[in-house]
Design an enzyme around this catalytic site. Structure first.
Site, mmCIF file in Angstrom:
data_model
loop_
_atom_site.group_PDB
_atom_site.id
_atom_site.type_symbol
_atom_site.label_atom_id
_atom_site.label_comp_id
_atom_site.label_asym_id
_atom_site.label_seq_id
_atom_site.Cartn_x
_atom_site.Cartn_y
_atom_site.Cartn_z
ATOM 1 N N LYS A 195 0.858 -1.176 0.000
ATOM 2 C CA LYS A 195 0.000 0.000 0.000
ATOM 3 C C LYS A 195 0.898 1.231 0.000
ATOM 4 O O LYS A 195 1.702 1.427 0.908
ATOM 5 C CB LYS A 195 -0.900 -0.010 1.230
ATOM 6 C CG LYS A 195 -1.721 1.269 1.380
ATOM 7 C CD LYS A 195 -2.707 1.164 2.513
ATOM 8 C CE LYS A 195 -3.469 2.462 2.684
ATOM 9 N NZ LYS A 195 -4.459 2.386 3.748
ATOM 10 N N LYS A 248 -2.157 -1.532 -3.834
ATOM 11 C CA LYS A 248 -3.033 -0.366 -3.762
ATOM 12 C C LYS A 248 -2.224 0.911 -3.881
ATOM 13 O O LYS A 248 -1.186 1.009 -3.210
ATOM 14 C CB LYS A 248 -3.748 -0.398 -2.411
ATOM 15 C CG LYS A 248 -4.618 0.788 -2.136
ATOM 16 C CD LYS A 248 -5.147 0.720 -0.737
ATOM 17 C CE LYS A 248 -5.916 2.007 -0.476
ATOM 18 N NZ LYS A 248 -6.385 2.108 0.856
HETATM 19 C C1 PBG Z 1 -7.352 3.306 5.779
HETATM 20 C C2 PBG Z 1 -7.617 3.232 4.325
HETATM 21 C C3 PBG Z 1 -7.420 4.201 3.334
HETATM 22 C C4 PBG Z 1 -7.926 3.668 2.155
HETATM 23 C C5 PBG Z 1 -8.365 2.383 2.443
HETATM 24 N N1 PBG Z 1 -8.158 2.126 3.784
HETATM 25 C C6 PBG Z 1 -6.919 5.578 3.421
HETATM 26 C C7 PBG Z 1 -5.555 5.906 3.780
HETATM 27 O O1 PBG Z 1 -4.687 5.043 3.967
HETATM 28 O O2 PBG Z 1 -5.309 7.093 3.928
HETATM 29 C C8 PBG Z 1 -7.979 4.363 0.822
HETATM 30 C C9 PBG Z 1 -9.085 3.937 -0.070
HETATM 31 C C10 PBG Z 1 -9.364 4.829 -1.221
HETATM 32 O O3 PBG Z 1 -8.717 5.868 -1.467
HETATM 33 O O4 PBG Z 1 -10.307 4.501 -1.943
HETATM 34 N N2 PBG Z 1 -6.050 3.329 6.153
#
Ligand code: PBG
Length: 327
Positions: A195, A248
């Site tokens: 991520k 992601k």
């Molecule tokens: C929580 C989380 C996030 C997303 C999914 N789980 C946000 C982040 O890490 O700031 C992003 C999902 C999206 O942008 O659609 N940590």
């Protein structure tokens, strides 16, 4: 075998031929639909930067989840917006927390829907970071304990799968151990393994009301230039017991999806994130692109890169398009 003996255009003549030789196909059961649940009753508030996506109370969430199932989408990913936030994100693992309430209702009222929960502190903490703050920084090892507690409380409330999205080191292993000790050895972990610290999450932070109140997430999420590091992250998660690995965002990281597909045999998910969705919606609204065709092209590209499943806010639309002939 050069021209004129070989003419690649022969097999592009019509839709049936093109479908016959298609190397990738997108199916409705590849799609996972993210949803946001909020306290109250009768609440349905559209996220400004994400047309068609709502913050909604449990009653409306249940209604939409039924509709999602009817469209043939088998699973949802659930995010909670709590009543109040605090330093330790206590509502994230409270028995009567928003996610826990939503899970109990969904499990009672919607059949055959896989409910995956996002396991992360950022929606629940007053500071908006994905963990417990110590000396101005997110403390890795303490956070992991809280995440495990959150995962167990989701499983107790009926989650079918948990998806840790915090990017703390070692969290998959600890979550696995604690789930097992609590009798949830059958609950799979979908790990947000690679991520990235991406600006494409902007609209999501409106939807989940979770922007960090100081600093950013670069101290725990991955740095965009790196691909080999993503392979190390994924390998660690697999060692620790992840059942499904995830990359992601998706579209700006198709090369990471491809690399992960080539290096690992685990089921691979890709998250087509909020910013990717909002760009398509905005350009569609302006009439600058054909929104439906662009959506399908993007989702197909994510599958072609190697994803087995796609978490996407387009899931409902895509399911409808797949049923029609416009694909
Ligand atoms: C929580 C989380 C996030 C997303 C999914 N789980 C946000 C982040 O890490 O700031 C992003 C999902 C999206 O942008 O659609 N940590």
């Amino acid at each position: 075998m050069y021209f004129p003996a070989y003419r690649p255009r022969r097999l592009r003549k019509n839709r049936q031929l093109r479908e016959m030789i298609a190397e990738t196909s997108l199916a409705v059961d590849d799609l996972i639909y993210p949803m946001f649940v909020t306290p109250g009753k009768g609440v349905k508030k559209e996220v400004k930067s994400m047309p068609g996506i709502y913050q909604q109370s449990v009653d409306n969430l249940v209604r939409e989840a039924k509709e999602v199932g009817k469209l043939g989408v088998n699973s949802i990913l659930l995010f909670g917006i709590p009543e109040h936030k605090d330093e330790l994100g206590t509502e994230g693992y409270a028995e009567d927390g928003i996610i826990q309430k939503a899970l109990r209702e969904l499990k009672k009222k919607v059949k055959d829907l896989i409910v995956i929960t996002d396991v992360c502190m950022c929606e629940y903490t007053s500071h908006g970071h994905c963990g417990i703050i110590k000396d101005g920084e997110v403390d890795n090892d303490e956070t992991v304990e809280y995440l495990a507690r959150m995962a167990v409380s989701h499983a107790e409330a009926g989650a079918d799968m948990v998806a840790p999205s915090d990017m703390m080191d070692g969290r998959v292993g600890v979550i696995r151990d604690v789930l097992d000790e609590s009798g949830f050895e059958g609950i799979p972990i979908m790990s947000y393994s690679a991520k990235y610290a991406s600006s494409f999450y902007g609209p999501f932070r409106d939807a989940a009301e979770s922007p960090p109140q100081f600093g950013d997430r670069r101290g725990y999420q991955m740095d965009p230039p790196n691909v080999r590091e993503a392979m190390r992250e994924i390998a660690l998660d697999i060692d620790e017991g992840a059942d499904i690995i995830m990359v992601k965002p998706a579209l700006p990281y198709l090369d990471i999806i491809r690399a992960a597909r080539e290096e690992f045999n685990h089921p691979l998910a890709a998250y087509n994130v909020s910013g990717e969705y909002s760009m398509v919606k905005a350009a569609g609204k302006l009439g600058w692109i054909d929104e439906e065709l662009v959506t399908m092209e993007i989702l197909t590209s994510i599958k072609r890169a190697g994803a087995d499943m796609i978490l996407t806010y387009h899931a409902k639309e895509a399911a409808k398009i797949l049923k029609s002939s416009r694909k």
